[in-house]
Design a protein around this motif. Structure first.
Motif, PDB file in Angstrom:
ATOM      1  N   LEU A  58      38.223  34.469  35.293  1.00  0.00           N
ATOM      2  CA  LEU A  58      39.350  34.891  36.118  1.00  0.00           C
ATOM      3  C   LEU A  58      40.551  34.115  35.593  1.00  0.00           C
ATOM      4  O   LEU A  58      40.816  32.983  36.017  1.00  0.00           O
ATOM      5  CB  LEU A  58      39.067  34.564  37.587  1.00  0.00           C
ATOM      6  CG  LEU A  58      40.073  35.021  38.635  1.00  0.00           C
ATOM      7  CD1 LEU A  58      40.230  36.538  38.624  1.00  0.00           C
ATOM      8  CD2 LEU A  58      39.645  34.552  40.027  1.00  0.00           C
ATOM      9  N   GLY A  67      45.025  36.751  44.003  1.00  0.00           N
ATOM     10  CA  GLY A  67      44.333  38.009  44.249  1.00  0.00           C
ATOM     11  C   GLY A  67      44.959  38.716  45.437  1.00  0.00           C
ATOM     12  O   GLY A  67      45.775  38.141  46.169  1.00  0.00           O
ATOM     13  N   TYR A 107      42.857  39.482  40.549  1.00  0.00           N
ATOM     14  CA  TYR A 107      41.885  40.467  41.025  1.00  0.00           C
ATOM     15  C   TYR A 107      42.454  41.334  42.133  1.00  0.00           C
ATOM     16  O   TYR A 107      43.389  40.954  42.843  1.00  0.00           O
ATOM     17  CB  TYR A 107      40.578  39.803  41.469  1.00  0.00           C
ATOM     18  CG  TYR A 107      40.648  38.938  42.716  1.00  0.00           C
ATOM     19  CD1 TYR A 107      40.667  39.498  43.994  1.00  0.00           C
ATOM     20  CD2 TYR A 107      40.650  37.548  42.622  1.00  0.00           C
ATOM     21  CE1 TYR A 107      40.709  38.706  45.131  1.00  0.00           C
ATOM     22  CE2 TYR A 107      40.682  36.743  43.755  1.00  0.00           C
ATOM     23  CZ  TYR A 107      40.714  37.334  45.017  1.00  0.00           C
ATOM     24  OH  TYR A 107      40.755  36.542  46.152  1.00  0.00           O
ATOM     25  N   ILE A 146      40.587  42.189  37.349  1.00  0.00           N
ATOM     26  CA  ILE A 146      39.211  42.208  37.850  1.00  0.00           C
ATOM     27  C   ILE A 146      39.164  42.927  39.194  1.00  0.00           C
ATOM     28  O   ILE A 146      40.064  42.778  40.027  1.00  0.00           O
ATOM     29  CB  ILE A 146      38.694  40.758  37.952  1.00  0.00           C
ATOM     30  CG1 ILE A 146      38.370  40.230  36.542  1.00  0.00           C
ATOM     31  CG2 ILE A 146      37.483  40.640  38.866  1.00  0.00           C
ATOM     32  CD1 ILE A 146      38.047  38.769  36.502  1.00  0.00           C
ATOM     33  N   TYR A 147      38.089  43.692  39.391  1.00  0.00           N
ATOM     34  CA  TYR A 147      37.913  44.417  40.655  1.00  0.00           C
ATOM     35  C   TYR A 147      36.788  43.790  41.477  1.00  0.00           C
ATOM     36  O   TYR A 147      35.661  43.653  41.009  1.00  0.00           O
ATOM     37  CB  TYR A 147      37.600  45.897  40.409  1.00  0.00           C
ATOM     38  CG  TYR A 147      37.294  46.638  41.699  1.00  0.00           C
ATOM     39  CD1 TYR A 147      38.210  46.617  42.747  1.00  0.00           C
ATOM     40  CD2 TYR A 147      36.095  47.309  41.878  1.00  0.00           C
ATOM     41  CE1 TYR A 147      37.930  47.267  43.944  1.00  0.00           C
ATOM     42  CE2 TYR A 147      35.811  47.970  43.066  1.00  0.00           C
ATOM     43  CZ  TYR A 147      36.729  47.940  44.095  1.00  0.00           C
ATOM     44  OH  TYR A 147      36.456  48.569  45.288  1.00  0.00           O
TER      45      TYR A 147
END
Length: 364
Positions: free
Chosen positions: A10, A225, A260, A290-291
């Motif tokens: 990440l 995120g 994310y 990123i999911y």
């Protein structure tokens, strides 16, 4: 082909696995000052085996509070309390983000400074309930934020992000889901403004963009995120065209290069069913990072979803409440402790830090 137990990067942060502890309101901060304390540190440290812990929602200001005994991230005492938690998690080798929260209209006058009305994009009641420390009460009708107050809200998010850094967190998650303030601005059912923050969806995403700009001024974008719940009606939010609304919102978030995207798939804490025309995959493809998938995942579904490439991270909620060693149990396909719903909110160690690990169960 990735698996649920493979590491993932990440940004500059390596997560040892793809199991995430979802943000979970537990109402166990000190009543005096909404300060996290030693029991909370034990709880999070017990769960440090997750690839990433996302803290319970933490109000960015006294005005942002909507429930009794929830922690804040706006006072020196709160920062000190959270520092003990992040230190405990890091001592166990864990990584932890804080979820930044402003509830907007989902509050009650008894929880607000000086008994004032909660705030929202428009003076439309949420028509839901909250917990005021004595029982469940109907949320109060909010007053609409004035145009000149928006900058103050953005600054509150900025200061909370600074406080999170000072408290030792590894990053922050913006709570833009479940009918709270950012979500209220996004949706045309709760946002009836006629200024630059209302009307067409390009205006309704404006506050989201301003808050993300503030957060990414404080944190590297990869350490930020965002959480949305596009098809959930939690806390009374509605939208006439959720695919269009959240396509715009995710494109706006994507402009900032965030670490994310965290989506609640279906109804918050409820069915995974989606309305006609809803497409989680299409929304996910609008985001370059990123999911993180959330809602109703068990071991088999989590394994399949990661292995198929449909998600990079899987967030577990209730399973992490009852299983501090959830990653170990998932690896071994071991039985899970059942969560006790009556101890989810409020109280002490019971139903919080007393769930046994697999090793403790075998030794008993």
């Amino acid at each position: 082909m990735a698996t649920l137990f493979d590491p993932i990067r990440l940004g500059d942060l390596e997560l040892p696995n793809r199991v995430v502890m979802a943000p979970l309101t537990r109402n166990r901060a000190l009543a005096d000052g909404d300060v996290p304390h030693a029991l909370n540190a034990e709880y999070y440290a017990q769960r440090a085996g997750a690839g990433l812990l996302v803290s319970e929602g933490s109000q960015i200001s006294p005005e942002g509070k909507g429930y009794a005994w929830t922690p804040g991230i706006h006072s020196a005492a709160q920062v000190e309390g959270w520092r003990k938690i992040t230190d405990a998690v890091h001592a166990r080798g864990g990584r932890i983000f804080i979820q930044l929260w402003h509830v907007g209209r989902v509050s009650h006058t008894s929880l607000q400074p000086d008994g004032q009305a909660p705030v929202g994009p428009s003076a439309i009641a949420a028509e839901t309930r909250t917990f005021d420390g004595k029982g469940f009460v109907e949320t109060s009708t909010p007053r609409a934020l004035e145009m000149g107050e928006i900058a103050r809200i953005v600054e509150d998010y900025r200061k909370a992000a600074e406080n999170a850094r000072d408290a030792g967190f590894d990053g922050v998650e913006l709570h833009a889901a479940n009918g709270y303030l950012i979500d209220q601005f996004l949706r045309d059912g709760s946002n009836r403004r006629e200024d630059a923050y209302g009307g067409p969806v390009e205006n309704r995403v404006r506050l989201l963009g301003e808050v993300l700009a503030a957060l990414t001024d404080i944190w590297p974008a990869s350490r930020v995120g965002i959480r949305f719940s596009p098809f959930s009606n939690a806390n009374g939010v509605e939208d006439s065209a959720p695919m269009a609304t959240f396509s715009h919102a995710i494109r706006k978030a994507n402009e900032f290069g965030l670490g994310y995207l965290h989506l609640v798939e279906g109804q918050t804490g409820g069915p995974r069913d989606l309305p006609e025309g809803a497409d989680i995959g299409a929304l996910r493809r609008l985001f370059d990072g990123i999911y993180m998938a959330n809602n109703g995942y068990d071991r088999d579904l989590a394994l399949r979803t990661v292995e198929s490439g449909e998600a990079d991270l899987i967030a577990f909620g209730k399973a992490f409440i009852a299983n501090p060693d959830l990653v170990t149990r998932l690896r071994k396909a071991a039985p899970l402790n059942a969560p006790e719903k009556e101890t989810f909110y409020g109280g002490g160690a019971e139903g919080y830090t007393d769930y046994p690990t697999l090793e403790e169960t075998k030794a008993a």
